[in-house]
Design a protein around this motif. Structure first.
Motif, PDB file in Angstrom:
ATOM      1  N   THR A   3      68.085  50.282  18.898  1.00 32.66           N
ATOM      2  CA  THR A   3      67.387  49.009  18.997  1.00 32.66           C
ATOM      3  C   THR A   3      67.349  48.600  20.453  1.00 32.66           C
ATOM      4  O   THR A   3      68.276  48.848  21.191  1.00 32.66           O
ATOM      5  CB  THR A   3      68.116  47.903  18.211  1.00 32.66           C
ATOM      6  N   ARG A   7      62.790  41.577  26.028  1.00 26.41           N
ATOM      7  CA  ARG A   7      62.728  40.442  26.939  1.00 26.41           C
ATOM      8  C   ARG A   7      61.274  40.190  27.221  1.00 26.41           C
ATOM      9  O   ARG A   7      60.651  40.927  27.979  1.00 26.41           O
ATOM     10  CB  ARG A   7      63.460  40.755  28.244  1.00 26.41           C
ATOM     11  N   ARG A  27      62.465  43.869  33.348  1.00 28.94           N
ATOM     12  CA  ARG A  27      62.199  42.450  33.124  1.00 28.94           C
ATOM     13  C   ARG A  27      63.512  41.714  32.984  1.00 28.94           C
ATOM     14  O   ARG A  27      64.435  42.173  32.353  1.00 28.94           O
ATOM     15  CB  ARG A  27      61.397  42.275  31.843  1.00 28.94           C
ATOM     16  N   GLU A 499      83.090  37.100  32.737  1.00 31.22           N
ATOM     17  CA  GLU A 499      81.815  37.579  32.197  1.00 31.22           C
ATOM     18  C   GLU A 499      82.054  38.742  31.238  1.00 31.22           C
ATOM     19  O   GLU A 499      81.481  38.797  30.154  1.00 31.22           O
ATOM     20  CB  GLU A 499      80.910  38.052  33.334  1.00 31.22           C
ATOM     21  N   SER A 501      84.536  39.244  29.562  1.00 30.71           N
ATOM     22  CA  SER A 501      85.182  38.748  28.350  1.00 30.71           C
ATOM     23  C   SER A 501      84.187  38.041  27.450  1.00 30.71           C
ATOM     24  O   SER A 501      84.567  37.458  26.443  1.00 30.71           O
ATOM     25  CB  SER A 501      86.300  37.768  28.700  1.00 30.71           C
ATOM     26  N   GLY A 502      82.945  38.000  27.851  1.00 33.57           N
ATOM     27  CA  GLY A 502      81.911  37.414  27.009  1.00 33.57           C
ATOM     28  C   GLY A 502      81.566  35.982  27.366  1.00 33.57           C
ATOM     29  O   GLY A 502      80.891  35.303  26.599  1.00 33.57           O
ATOM     30  N   ALA A 503      82.003  35.493  28.521  1.00 33.24           N
ATOM     31  CA  ALA A 503      81.735  34.102  28.869  1.00 33.24           C
ATOM     32  C   ALA A 503      80.363  33.959  29.508  1.00 33.24           C
ATOM     33  O   ALA A 503      79.979  34.754  30.356  1.00 33.24           O
ATOM     34  CB  ALA A 503      82.804  33.591  29.827  1.00 33.24           C
TER      35      ALA A 503
ATOM     36  N   LEU B  56      77.582  44.263  35.511  1.00 35.51           N
ATOM     37  CA  LEU B  56      77.892  43.487  36.705  1.00 35.51           C
ATOM     38  C   LEU B  56      76.975  43.894  37.858  1.00 35.51           C
ATOM     39  O   LEU B  56      76.813  43.157  38.819  1.00 35.51           O
ATOM     40  CB  LEU B  56      79.354  43.676  37.102  1.00 35.51           C
ATOM     41  N   VAL B  69      72.823  50.478  21.158  1.00 40.18           N
ATOM     42  CA  VAL B  69      72.036  49.361  21.649  1.00 40.18           C
ATOM     43  C   VAL B  69      71.662  49.668  23.094  1.00 40.18           C
ATOM     44  O   VAL B  69      72.520  50.030  23.895  1.00 40.18           O
ATOM     45  CB  VAL B  69      72.843  48.042  21.600  1.00 40.18           C
ATOM     46  N   VAL B  70      70.367  49.555  23.387  1.00 36.92           N
ATOM     47  CA  VAL B  70      69.953  49.757  24.775  1.00 36.92           C
ATOM     48  C   VAL B  70      70.350  48.503  25.547  1.00 36.92           C
ATOM     49  O   VAL B  70      69.824  47.429  25.307  1.00 36.92           O
ATOM     50  CB  VAL B  70      68.439  49.979  24.873  1.00 36.92           C
ATOM     51  N   PHE B  72      70.440  48.501  28.938  1.00 33.25           N
ATOM     52  CA  PHE B  72      69.614  48.438  30.135  1.00 33.25           C
ATOM     53  C   PHE B  72      68.503  49.467  30.047  1.00 33.25           C
ATOM     54  O   PHE B  72      68.737  50.622  29.703  1.00 33.25           O
ATOM     55  CB  PHE B  72      70.416  48.699  31.415  1.00 33.25           C
ATOM     56  N   GLY B  76      64.328  45.734  29.846  1.00 34.71           N
ATOM     57  CA  GLY B  76      65.170  44.552  29.853  1.00 34.71           C
ATOM     58  C   GLY B  76      66.615  44.883  30.122  1.00 34.71           C
ATOM     59  O   GLY B  76      67.008  46.042  30.218  1.00 34.71           O
ATOM     60  N   VAL B  77      67.383  43.826  30.281  1.00 35.87           N
ATOM     61  CA  VAL B  77      68.795  44.023  30.555  1.00 35.87           C
ATOM     62  C   VAL B  77      69.606  43.020  29.739  1.00 35.87           C
ATOM     63  O   VAL B  77      69.263  41.847  29.664  1.00 35.87           O
ATOM     64  CB  VAL B  77      69.086  43.909  32.068  1.00 35.87           C
ATOM     65  N   VAL B  78      70.651  43.516  29.091  1.00 30.61           N
ATOM     66  CA  VAL B  78      71.537  42.629  28.346  1.00 30.61           C
ATOM     67  C   VAL B  78      72.598  42.140  29.319  1.00 30.61           C
ATOM     68  O   VAL B  78      73.260  42.937  29.967  1.00 30.61           O
ATOM     69  CB  VAL B  78      72.197  43.390  27.180  1.00 30.61           C
ATOM     70  N   PRO B  79      72.744  40.818  29.469  1.00 27.61           N
ATOM     71  CA  PRO B  79      73.728  40.323  30.424  1.00 27.61           C
ATOM     72  C   PRO B  79      75.157  40.703  30.009  1.00 27.61           C
ATOM     73  O   PRO B  79      75.425  40.952  28.837  1.00 27.61           O
ATOM     74  CB  PRO B  79      73.540  38.808  30.390  1.00 27.61           C
ATOM     75  N   THR B  80      76.019  40.736  30.990  1.00 29.85           N
ATOM     76  CA  THR B  80      77.399  41.177  30.775  1.00 29.85           C
ATOM     77  C   THR B  80      78.050  40.518  29.574  1.00 29.85           C
ATOM     78  O   THR B  80      78.675  41.184  28.752  1.00 29.85           O
ATOM     79  CB  THR B  80      78.227  40.866  32.033  1.00 29.85           C
ATOM     80  N   HIS B  81      77.886  39.197  29.465  1.00 23.57           N
ATOM     81  CA  HIS B  81      78.655  38.508  28.436  1.00 23.57           C
ATOM     82  C   HIS B  81      78.177  38.817  27.027  1.00 23.57           C
ATOM     83  O   HIS B  81      78.814  38.452  26.058  1.00 23.57           O
ATOM     84  CB  HIS B  81      78.714  37.002  28.707  1.00 23.57           C
ATOM     85  N   ARG B  82      77.013  39.489  26.924  1.00 21.60           N
ATOM     86  CA  ARG B  82      76.552  39.842  25.585  1.00 21.60           C
ATOM     87  C   ARG B  82      76.828  41.303  25.269  1.00 21.60           C
ATOM     88  O   ARG B  82      76.409  41.810  24.241  1.00 21.60           O
ATOM     89  CB  ARG B  82      75.051  39.552  25.457  1.00 21.60           C
ATOM     90  N   ILE B  85      82.161  44.813  25.418  1.00 20.40           N
ATOM     91  CA  ILE B  85      83.030  45.579  26.297  1.00 20.40           C
ATOM     92  C   ILE B  85      84.322  44.833  26.577  1.00 20.40           C
ATOM     93  O   ILE B  85      84.432  43.625  26.343  1.00 20.40           O
ATOM     94  CB  ILE B  85      82.350  45.836  27.665  1.00 20.40           C
ATOM     95  N   PRO B 107      88.817  35.515  25.995  1.00 23.18           N
ATOM     96  CA  PRO B 107      87.660  36.207  25.400  1.00 23.18           C
ATOM     97  C   PRO B 107      87.380  35.762  23.961  1.00 23.18           C
ATOM     98  O   PRO B 107      86.243  35.881  23.499  1.00 23.18           O
ATOM     99  CB  PRO B 107      88.071  37.681  25.432  1.00 23.18           C
ATOM    100  N   THR B 110      84.850  32.715  23.546  1.00 25.95           N
ATOM    101  CA  THR B 110      83.498  32.796  24.072  1.00 25.95           C
ATOM    102  C   THR B 110      82.435  32.953  22.992  1.00 25.95           C
ATOM    103  O   THR B 110      81.331  32.476  23.140  1.00 25.95           O
ATOM    104  CB  THR B 110      83.380  33.975  25.050  1.00 25.95           C
ATOM    105  N   ARG B 159      89.364  41.375  22.171  1.00 24.22           N
ATOM    106  CA  ARG B 159      88.113  41.206  21.419  1.00 24.22           C
ATOM    107  C   ARG B 159      87.790  42.433  20.586  1.00 24.22           C
ATOM    108  O   ARG B 159      86.751  42.487  19.956  1.00 24.22           O
ATOM    109  CB  ARG B 159      86.951  40.970  22.403  1.00 24.22           C
TER     110      ARG B 159
END
Lengths: 594, 387
Positions: A3, A7, A27, A499, A501-503, B56, B69-70, B72, B76-82, B85, B107, B110, B159
């Motif tokens: 999946t 974006r 993007r 970050e 840690s999911g913050a 990061l 899950v892609v 990057f 698009g890019v999934v930000p670190t907090h999502r 890891i 953790p 969040t 987590r």
């Protein structure tokens, strides 16, 4: 199964990297971080560049009908003609050079001597002397100028009366504080506390083994001082010099109180006079032209400074392990050193404070006599402190201090974060913009802020908020210096760990950055608060009846000729700032002092 | 199925107007629950690769898939907090304003709200894993370096992430503690079963802990293999030199004996017989890599085919062995001798090089390959490989 997280938002190019290497470019969402960064930079741009643009525009306009920012522009070179052709301009420039040069030489000679005595010799009571040399910082320059006027004005100056009686002289004098040499001296003494703090801090941080190495190589005291200590202190000294130079050239307090009666005019008072003439309409065009001159004068040393500090890594004087430096035994010089120290403290701090207290408990200012002792009264305290004017000014001062401190520190935090952490391509811009107000003289900020809000339909003109905006602009530099250091000390990985840690960004600020920066913020808040309640330049440049603060109240009372009222207010003001300064020392003193 | 798939990962950054490539189109896959190590000298791109996995750093191009899950791609890019890891940083990154409990609980605060009791249990569990349960009420700043390291590990695991990222987690610890943590970390990873990417410049850490190692240099993965493959059959001089001390001898193939699977080489130190484990033709230029512990040293000649006469330059007694630096003709060799041996400078000794221990690396024609040999590989690795 694979999946992909889609974006669909528009592309925002991550600055610096993606643009070139990858044509398609991933993007990205517009993150909260980008929004905050953009707003921060825009606010900074508005605050810093707005006034400067106004300054330049009005210098090139015929401002007899006010400054115009919509066509048709009344462009003219008349202001420059006026300024360049007037012989007064050149004498004012020369006076400014003499005034600032003299004050700086005095301040640095005294500060370096004290720094050496306190840090490197066996002089008794070094800690007490340290505190007492710094203490006058709690006395705003305006107040010390007033005190010196009470002491040395040619007609009824306290010391002059004493001298006349002792030497059986008549007429005015013999000393006249309303002259350039005395102005230099008073301004010099006003610069000493901060200069001393800056110089001692770096002398203390200097690795003593560097001096020991010279000593074991066979060098004597003077050789070490000349070849090792002073060269190593050079960046610190030059840094302090540039900082204090801006302080001198922008100051209006001492030049107004002492220079005006003696017709000694420097650039800052010239600007004040052009925009606040005692009679007639203000000439903003000429004022702005002088403002540009002052701006250039203040910026010039910075170029020089960057050249020297540019390779400051050559001067790594602070290392982790410092040993107790060798203490120089003063021997026969000890009494002279003590005489110098206590004599200076008496003249620079005790004498002005005593004369103010004396004047404040007299119904009118006169000489010291048996009759005068009988007249001692605290009635003036009652009448002055219960007046509505005082209540308003106090309230305004507190609002101004709090608003300036909060505004500039919050902006400073956000700016520092951009400077230290972000990879935004606007980072250099934040850096320059935050530094610039430091180099812009207060009179210039005052004048150009005035010009802006005369035109913009934002109803702050004549209120306390216009002063708060101007001051916030000026002190954002000071704040950024503190917060940049603070954020740089926080390891980046502390944020990254949050970050990972999911913050979310919001949580990173709330749970990690803000708590860690709280001490820095608090320290900076107090410093800015203290500086803004002492500041006279901006309240005076932006003065109107609706925005009286303590410093402008003191000046107007003085200007009006009310010596006793001025003295009462000065004593109260000094008490307030000293209390606030003690607070500051208690909160951040270990960092600043040790 | 691969837990992590990295495809053509490319990372460039701008250094004063110059584009610098940190990671150069790197691809690799990590299996579920594998302990996968990125090994290389500083500046080889290993940390950048890891930080791209964490989100990061944002790569210039390529694709990163984690747990199907892609996270990057060019889309698009999934930000670190999502990303799912846990990460341990080199400097621990323990928050100084929080207690041990608050650090580990962070953790858990969040995502979606958890009841206080669950948080407490899970923090306790995580701390138990790293033997830190009794420190739960301490302030983070009251911990020693080793304890902060464990705390940081507990925080990364609390987590129960799919992927654990370790950025040189042991390099700030002292030698003794490092050795102990190596073992503990490996045990822990087997127990909690988490796909782990470990970044290090320390070949001992890499060899002792990994399922597989990817050796990186200049932004490129040079060789991927099990620790044994990497150590025993390096494909290049760089890998041979970086992973353990190695002596290199240049030579030309003179005869090939396919029945005995051996080749004879003409080298600067004379004739050398080696087992044949790569495809070679007569006349090929090769480099022979020999580990110090593969050779034997004696004052008497050896009966084997490769008996070299050498002069001792220096013998460094390191406790469990003597690290001899000798020369054969003009060639310098490092040989590991028994701790009981005691040859002095200028002594004449014999060196035995068993043909099975010679590692042949085919050389391109332009002469000896450039040896990007970082200083830290000079540290004797011999001590640990005896076990």
């Amino acid at each position: 199964m694979t999946t992909t997280i889609d974006r669909d938002e528009p592309v925002t190019v991550k600055p610096g990297r993606a643009a070139k290497a990858d044509r398609k470019g991933p993007r990205r969402r517009i993150s909260a971080r980008t929004v905050i960064n953009t707003i921060t930079i825009l606010v900074l741009l508005y605050l810093v560049l707005g006034p400067l643009i106004m300054l330049v525009v009005s210098a090139f306009e015929d401002t007899s009908g006010g400054v115009v920012i919509t066509p048709p522009f009344p462009w003219t070179g008349a202001n420059f003609d006026t300024v360049f052709t007037s012989s007064e301009t050149y004498s004012v420039l020369w006076t400014t050079v003499l005034f600032s040069g003299g004050a700086l030489i005095f301040a640095f000679a005294v500060s370096l001597t004290f720094a050496w005595l306190v840090e490197r010799t066996d002089m008794p009571a070094r800690n007490t002397i340290f505190v007492l040399v710094v203490a006058p910082q709690g006395m705003p320059a305006l107040i010390s100028a007033i005190a010196w006027s009470l002491l040395l004005n040619p007609t009824n100056g306290f010391l002059n009366e004493v001298l006349r009686r002792v030497f059986h002289l008549s007429g005015p004098g013999p000393l006249n504080v309303y002259s350039l040499p005395w102005m230099i001296l008073v301004q010099g003494m006003a610069l000493v506390p901060l200069t001393f703090l800056l110089v001692t801090a770096s002398l203390r941080g200097m690795n003593a083994s560097l001096e020991d190495a010279a000593r074991t190589s066979g060098s004597g005291f003077w050789t070490i001082a000349r070849k090792v200590t002073l060269p190593l202190l050079r960046p610190a000294i030059i840094g302090a010099l540039v900082y204090e130079f801006v302080t001198v050239v922008e100051a209006v307090d001492i030049p107004l109180v002492l220079g005006l009666p003696g017709h000694v005019t420097v650039l800052s008072t010239q600007i004040y006079n052009a925009s606040h003439p005692p009679v007639g309409l203000p000439n903003y065009g000429v004022g702005s032209t002088y403002g540009i001159f002052l701006l250039i004068l203040a910026l010039a040393p910075l170029l020089f400074y960057n050249k020297i500090i540019g390779n400051s890594s050559d001067y790594v004087t602070v290392t982790g392990k410092t040993f107790r430096p060798k203490i120089q035994e003063l021997g026969r010089l000890k009494p002279w050193a003590m005489l110098f120290s206590w004599g200076y403290i008496f003249v620079s701090f005790a004498l002005p404070l005593l004369i103010l207290i004396w004047a404040s408990i007299q119904p009118y200012f006169g000489t010291l006599s048996r009759d005068a002792l009988k007249r001692v009264t605290v009635k003036s305290y009652k009448s002055t402190l219960s007046s509505d004017l005082f209540a308003t000014a106090l309230k305004n001062t507190i609002i101004l201090g709090l608003a300036t401190a909060a505004g500039s520190m919050i902006l400073a935090m956000l700016v520092s974060w951009i400077i230290v952490r972000s990879r935004s391509r606007f980072r250099w811009m934040a850096d320059v913009l935050a530094f610039l107000p430091h180099a812009i003289p207060g009179v210039v900020i005052g004048l150009s802020t005035l010009l802006i809000y005369l035109i913009l339909p934002i109803p702050v003109y004549g209120t306390i908020w216009i002063i708060a905006i101007a001051m916030g602009t000026q002190y954002v530099s000071l704040g950024t210096r503190l917060t940049t250091g603070g954020i740089a000390q926080i390891q980046r990985s502390l944020e990254e760990a949050a970050e990972a840690s999911g913050a979310k960004q919001r949580h990173v600020w709330r749970r990690v950055l803000v708590p860690l920066l709280r001490p820095v913020f608090f320290n900076g808040f107090l410093m800015v608060f203290l500086a803004s309640i002492q500041n006279l330049t901006l309240p005076l440049m932006l003065y109107s009846t609706g925005n009286l603060v303590l410093s402008s109240l003191i000046y107007t009372r003085w200007d009006y000729g009310d010596a006793t009222g001025t003295a009462v207010l000065s004593v109260v003001m000094t008490a307030i700032t000293i209390v606030a300064a003690l607070f500051l020392r208690g909160a951040g003193g270990r960092r600043a002092g040790d | 199925m691969a837990a992590i798939k990295v495809d053509e990962l490319h990372h460039e950054y701008n250094d004063r107007g110059r584009a610098v490539t940190a990671v150069d189109h790197v691809s690799f896959e990590v299996e579920e629950n594998e302990f996968y190590t990125l090994l290389g000298p500083s500046g080889c791109g290993k940390t950048t690769t890891l930080r791209c996995l964490a989100g990061l750093e944002v790569p210039t191009s390529g694709t990163i898939e984690m747990d199907d899950v892609v996270v990057f791609s060019s889309r698009g890019v999934v930000p670190t907090h999502r990303r799912d890891i846990g990460m341990v940083f080199q400097d621990y990154a323990v928050w100084p304003h929080m207690s041990v409990f608050e650090n580990v609980a962070f953790p858990l605060h969040t995502g979606k709200r958890l009841p206080g009791r669950v948080i407490k249990d899970r923090v306790h569990e995580a701390l138990e894993l790293v033997n830190m349960a009794e420190y739960v009420d301490r302030k983070a700043t009251q911990l020693s370096g080793g304890q902060q390291q464990r705390l940081s590990l507990a925080r990364a695991l609390v987590r129960q992430p799919k992927v654990l990222l370790l950025d040189e987690p042991l390099s700030n610890l002292d030698a003794k503690l490092r050795e102990q943590m190596r073992k503990e970390l490996r045990f822990l990873q087997r127990r909690v079963k988490v796909t782990t990417i470990f970044v290090t410049h320390d070949q001992v850490e890499a060899l002792s802990m990994s399922n597989r190692i990817a050796v990186m240099n200049k932004g490129v993965i040079i060789q991927v293999g099990t620790p044994r493959e990497i150590y025993q059959t390096p494909h290049s001089e760089f890998v041979a030199a970086f992973v353990g001390a190695t002596s290199f001898i240049q030579g030309t193939v003179t005869t090939i004996d396919t029945d005995a699977a051996q080749v004879t080489l003409d080298t600067q130190i004379g004739k050398l017989v080696s087992d044949l484990h790569i495809e070679l033709g007569v006349g090929d230029l090769v480099t022979v890599a020999i580990r110090p512990e593969a050779m034997r040293v004696s004052s008497d000649p050896f009966p084997g085919p490769n008996n070299l006469e050498a002069i001792v330059d220096i013998g460094l007694f390191v406790g469990d062995a003597v690290d001899y630096h000798v020369h054969v003709g003009d060639e310098l060799l490092r040989v590991k001798g028994s701790p009981r041996s005691h040859y002095r400078r200028r002594d004449k000794v014999f060196i035995d090089v068993p043909p099975a221990e010679c590692v042949l690396i085919l050389r391109a024609d332009e002469g000896p390959a450039e040896l990007a040999r970082p200083e830290d590989t000079l540290e004797p690795v011999m001590i640990d490989t005896t076990a």
